[in-house]
Design a protein around this motif. Structure first.
Motif, PDB file in Angstrom:
ATOM      1  N   LYS A 193     -16.673   9.297 -10.998  1.00 51.53           N
ATOM      2  CA  LYS A 193     -17.612   9.210 -12.116  1.00 51.53           C
ATOM      3  C   LYS A 193     -19.066   9.371 -11.666  1.00 51.53           C
ATOM      4  O   LYS A 193     -19.848  10.066 -12.314  1.00 51.53           O
ATOM      5  CB  LYS A 193     -17.443   7.873 -12.831  1.00 51.53           C
ATOM      6  CG  LYS A 193     -18.344   7.720 -14.032  1.00 51.53           C
ATOM      7  CD  LYS A 193     -18.107   6.409 -14.744  1.00 51.53           C
ATOM      8  CE  LYS A 193     -19.038   6.287 -15.934  1.00 51.53           C
ATOM      9  NZ  LYS A 193     -18.888   5.011 -16.603  1.00 51.53           N
ATOM     10  N   ARG A 194     -19.414   8.716 -10.574  1.00 49.21           N
ATOM     11  CA  ARG A 194     -20.801   8.758 -10.103  1.00 49.21           C
ATOM     12  C   ARG A 194     -21.062   9.900  -9.124  1.00 49.21           C
ATOM     13  O   ARG A 194     -22.173  10.024  -8.619  1.00 49.21           O
ATOM     14  CB  ARG A 194     -21.169   7.430  -9.463  1.00 49.21           C
ATOM     15  CG  ARG A 194     -21.135   6.281 -10.425  1.00 49.21           C
ATOM     16  CD  ARG A 194     -21.415   4.983  -9.718  1.00 49.21           C
ATOM     17  NE  ARG A 194     -21.340   3.877 -10.654  1.00 49.21           N
ATOM     18  CZ  ARG A 194     -22.215   2.893 -10.684  1.00 49.21           C
ATOM     19  NH1 ARG A 194     -23.213   2.860  -9.846  1.00 49.21           N
ATOM     20  NH2 ARG A 194     -22.073   1.932 -11.556  1.00 49.21           N
ATOM     21  N   LYS A 195     -20.012  10.669  -8.843  1.00 48.68           N
ATOM     22  CA  LYS A 195     -20.121  11.799  -7.911  1.00 48.68           C
ATOM     23  C   LYS A 195     -20.691  11.367  -6.563  1.00 48.68           C
ATOM     24  O   LYS A 195     -21.587  11.981  -6.008  1.00 48.68           O
ATOM     25  CB  LYS A 195     -20.959  12.918  -8.530  1.00 48.68           C
ATOM     26  CG  LYS A 195     -20.328  13.482  -9.776  1.00 48.68           C
ATOM     27  CD  LYS A 195     -21.117  14.636 -10.337  1.00 48.68           C
ATOM     28  CE  LYS A 195     -20.317  15.239 -11.460  1.00 48.68           C
ATOM     29  NZ  LYS A 195     -20.864  15.085 -12.754  1.00 48.68           N
ATOM     30  N   TRP A 196     -20.120  10.252  -6.050  1.00 56.54           N
ATOM     31  CA  TRP A 196     -20.538   9.761  -4.749  1.00 56.54           C
ATOM     32  C   TRP A 196     -20.094  10.734  -3.671  1.00 56.54           C
ATOM     33  O   TRP A 196     -19.009  11.328  -3.760  1.00 56.54           O
ATOM     34  CB  TRP A 196     -19.902   8.414  -4.446  1.00 56.54           C
ATOM     35  CG  TRP A 196     -20.522   7.255  -5.148  1.00 56.54           C
ATOM     36  CD1 TRP A 196     -21.682   7.237  -5.858  1.00 56.54           C
ATOM     37  CD2 TRP A 196     -20.003   5.928  -5.201  1.00 56.54           C
ATOM     38  NE1 TRP A 196     -21.911   5.982  -6.351  1.00 56.54           N
ATOM     39  CE2 TRP A 196     -20.905   5.156  -5.958  1.00 56.54           C
ATOM     40  CE3 TRP A 196     -18.878   5.317  -4.687  1.00 56.54           C
ATOM     41  CZ2 TRP A 196     -20.707   3.810  -6.204  1.00 56.54           C
ATOM     42  CZ3 TRP A 196     -18.683   3.979  -4.921  1.00 56.54           C
ATOM     43  CH2 TRP A 196     -19.588   3.230  -5.678  1.00 56.54           C
ATOM     44  N   PRO A 197     -20.876  10.879  -2.622  1.00 54.15           N
ATOM     45  CA  PRO A 197     -20.419  11.682  -1.481  1.00 54.15           C
ATOM     46  C   PRO A 197     -19.191  11.015  -0.845  1.00 54.15           C
ATOM     47  O   PRO A 197     -19.052   9.789  -0.870  1.00 54.15           O
ATOM     48  CB  PRO A 197     -21.605  11.654  -0.511  1.00 54.15           C
ATOM     49  CG  PRO A 197     -22.758  11.105  -1.274  1.00 54.15           C
ATOM     50  CD  PRO A 197     -22.218  10.360  -2.445  1.00 54.15           C
ATOM     51  N   ARG A 198     -18.315  11.829  -0.287  1.00 57.64           N
ATOM     52  CA  ARG A 198     -17.094  11.307   0.345  1.00 57.64           C
ATOM     53  C   ARG A 198     -17.436  10.292   1.430  1.00 57.64           C
ATOM     54  O   ARG A 198     -16.762   9.282   1.586  1.00 57.64           O
ATOM     55  CB  ARG A 198     -16.278  12.458   0.929  1.00 57.64           C
ATOM     56  CG  ARG A 198     -14.971  11.990   1.534  1.00 57.64           C
ATOM     57  CD  ARG A 198     -14.146  13.135   2.043  1.00 57.64           C
ATOM     58  NE  ARG A 198     -13.812  13.993   0.918  1.00 57.64           N
ATOM     59  CZ  ARG A 198     -13.460  15.258   1.039  1.00 57.64           C
ATOM     60  NH1 ARG A 198     -13.404  15.814   2.224  1.00 57.64           N
ATOM     61  NH2 ARG A 198     -13.166  15.972  -0.019  1.00 57.64           N
ATOM     62  N   ARG A 199     -18.508  10.565   2.177  1.00 61.68           N
ATOM     63  CA  ARG A 199     -18.888   9.666   3.268  1.00 61.68           C
ATOM     64  C   ARG A 199     -19.211   8.262   2.747  1.00 61.68           C
ATOM     65  O   ARG A 199     -18.842   7.262   3.356  1.00 61.68           O
ATOM     66  CB  ARG A 199     -20.076  10.253   4.011  1.00 61.68           C
ATOM     67  CG  ARG A 199     -20.506   9.429   5.182  1.00 61.68           C
ATOM     68  CD  ARG A 199     -21.613  10.105   5.936  1.00 61.68           C
ATOM     69  NE  ARG A 199     -22.005   9.256   7.035  1.00 61.68           N
ATOM     70  CZ  ARG A 199     -22.728   9.637   8.031  1.00 61.68           C
ATOM     71  NH1 ARG A 199     -23.154  10.879   8.096  1.00 61.68           N
ATOM     72  NH2 ARG A 199     -23.052   8.808   8.994  1.00 61.68           N
ATOM     73  N   LYS A 200     -19.908   8.177   1.629  1.00 61.09           N
ATOM     74  CA  LYS A 200     -20.252   6.878   1.044  1.00 61.09           C
ATOM     75  C   LYS A 200     -18.989   6.115   0.655  1.00 61.09           C
ATOM     76  O   LYS A 200     -18.862   4.926   0.939  1.00 61.09           O
ATOM     77  CB  LYS A 200     -21.151   7.066  -0.181  1.00 61.09           C
ATOM     78  CG  LYS A 200     -21.514   5.775  -0.869  1.00 61.09           C
ATOM     79  CD  LYS A 200     -22.441   6.011  -2.032  1.00 61.09           C
ATOM     80  CE  LYS A 200     -22.849   4.703  -2.680  1.00 61.09           C
ATOM     81  NZ  LYS A 200     -23.859   4.889  -3.697  1.00 61.09           N
ATOM     82  N   SER A 201     -18.068   6.802   0.008  1.00 60.41           N
ATOM     83  CA  SER A 201     -16.821   6.147  -0.416  1.00 60.41           C
ATOM     84  C   SER A 201     -16.008   5.687   0.789  1.00 60.41           C
ATOM     85  O   SER A 201     -15.445   4.586   0.780  1.00 60.41           O
ATOM     86  CB  SER A 201     -16.003   7.095  -1.282  1.00 60.41           C
ATOM     87  OG  SER A 201     -16.715   7.403  -2.458  1.00 60.41           O
TER      88      SER A 201
END
Length: 75
Positions: free
Chosen positions: A34-42
């Protein structure tokens, strides 16, 4: 039979802990999309959730992000 440390109480706590971690994982994936977080952040959030005490880091990151996000103006 000897149940050892896996008594009824320990097993119940273990199941609750597992269910809460699963809920965290689902919410992490939903926020990632939903928030289009970068993969690294997740992945950092997931890694922090596995490390004892990492939840404090996650909460701090969320509070910092909320502070930087402008509130929607009232209609």
């Amino acid at each position: 039979t000897d149940a050892g440390w896996r008594s009824g109480f320990a097993l119940t706590v273990e199941r609750i802990h597992g269910a809460l971690f699963f809920c965290f994982f689902v919410l992490l994936v939903l926020n990632h999309v939903k928030r289009k977080w970068p993969r690294r952040k997740s992945l950092r959030m997931l890694g922090a959730a596995i490390i004892p005490g990492g939840g404090y880091w996650i909460a701090r990151q969320a509070l910092d992000e909320d502070a930087r996000t402008p509130s929607p103006s009232p209609a």
